[in-house]
Design a protein around this motif. Sequence first.
Motif, short mmCIF file in Angstrom:
data_model
loop_
_atom_site.label_atom_id
_atom_site.label_comp_id
_atom_site.label_asym_id
_atom_site.label_seq_id
_atom_site.Cartn_x
_atom_site.Cartn_y
_atom_site.Cartn_z
N GLY A 242 33.80 -47.07 -14.86
CA GLY A 242 34.13 -46.86 -16.26
C GLY A 242 33.48 -45.63 -16.86
O GLY A 242 34.13 -44.61 -17.09
N ILE A 243 32.18 -45.73 -17.15
CA ILE A 243 31.42 -44.62 -17.75
C ILE A 243 30.18 -44.41 -16.91
O ILE A 243 29.39 -45.34 -16.70
CB ILE A 243 31.02 -44.94 -19.19
N ILE A 244 29.97 -43.19 -16.41
CA ILE A 244 28.75 -42.85 -15.69
C ILE A 244 27.97 -41.82 -16.49
O ILE A 244 28.51 -40.79 -16.89
CB ILE A 244 29.04 -42.37 -14.26
N TYR B 21 30.54 -49.66 -11.07
CA TYR B 21 30.12 -50.26 -12.32
C TYR B 21 31.01 -49.89 -13.51
O TYR B 21 31.72 -48.90 -13.50
CB TYR B 21 28.65 -49.93 -12.62
N GLY B 22 30.86 -50.73 -14.55
CA GLY B 22 31.52 -50.44 -15.81
C GLY B 22 30.81 -49.32 -16.55
O GLY B 22 31.43 -48.32 -16.94
N ILE B 23 29.50 -49.48 -16.75
CA ILE B 23 28.67 -48.44 -17.38
C ILE B 23 27.43 -48.29 -16.52
O ILE B 23 26.75 -49.27 -16.22
CB ILE B 23 28.28 -48.82 -18.82
N GLU B 24 27.13 -47.05 -16.13
CA GLU B 24 26.08 -46.82 -15.14
C GLU B 24 25.25 -45.59 -15.49
O GLU B 24 25.78 -44.56 -15.90
CB GLU B 24 26.73 -46.63 -13.76
N GLU B 25 23.93 -45.69 -15.31
CA GLU B 25 23.05 -44.53 -15.28
C GLU B 25 22.82 -44.13 -13.83
O GLU B 25 22.52 -44.99 -12.99
CB GLU B 25 21.69 -44.84 -15.91
N TYR B 26 22.91 -42.82 -13.55
CA TYR B 26 22.82 -42.39 -12.16
C TYR B 26 22.36 -40.93 -12.11
O TYR B 26 22.74 -40.12 -12.94
CB TYR B 26 24.20 -42.52 -11.50
#
Length: 247
Positions: free
Chosen positions: A87-89, A130-135
Amino acid sequence: QRTGALVTPPNEYPYSHDNEISGNIVLRVAVGSTNCNQYHGIYLAGPRMIARNNIVADVPGWGIHTWHYVSDVVVENNTILSNRQGGIIIGNGDIDPADPYYDLGPHEISNSTIANNLVVNNGIGDDAHYGIEEYGNIGLGNVFLSNVVYNNEPADLLMVHGLEEGTVSLTAEQFGALFESYQADGSGDYRLIAGAAAIDVGTTSCAAGVSGCAPVDAIDGAHRPFGAQLDAGAYEYGAAPATWPWY
């Protein structure tokens, strides 16, 4: 070189800043039938970028992707659905001291606001993320506020240092009573219906030191908020659309 349907900036990452991608519908970006981490819906690659009031569906990569010399972004009130990678990274990376832009930085993503997004059914391809992820190169001060999530693979959220508050995790029943018409390929009507669990759950809060990050209108120009609080996603339930142009 990673890319997307809507990219800011296109090349010289740190020299381009404070840009906004708002009010767009990005659908069915095609590079075959599988996922691909090189093709995204919206791609933010410089400091202080904004992505708000967008609908992104059925792209091979992420709906919204941040990378390179990016920090202090605002990603809010987007409807992100059925994208194959995720979704959002929220990330920063590919930083090389030999790069001519290296001294301009920033070298990690910090102080960013990811709020009021409606993120459902993402990560439908192989190697789902993932839907929303920090990476990647993650700093401090990123806040993930009042996002509405459902059925993202392998999970709805993955945080590194981010502060997560007010997340609404939908049940299957709540998802079924969310949109006027849900279609995974983006051909549906993603306005919220009466009683939807994404109504009046949003926030006007921002990352520390940031003000005015909450949108005052929706994708159709309708004024926000209509009820007690902002709705999650690109539309505001019950608010009358404006006459074009409103941007």
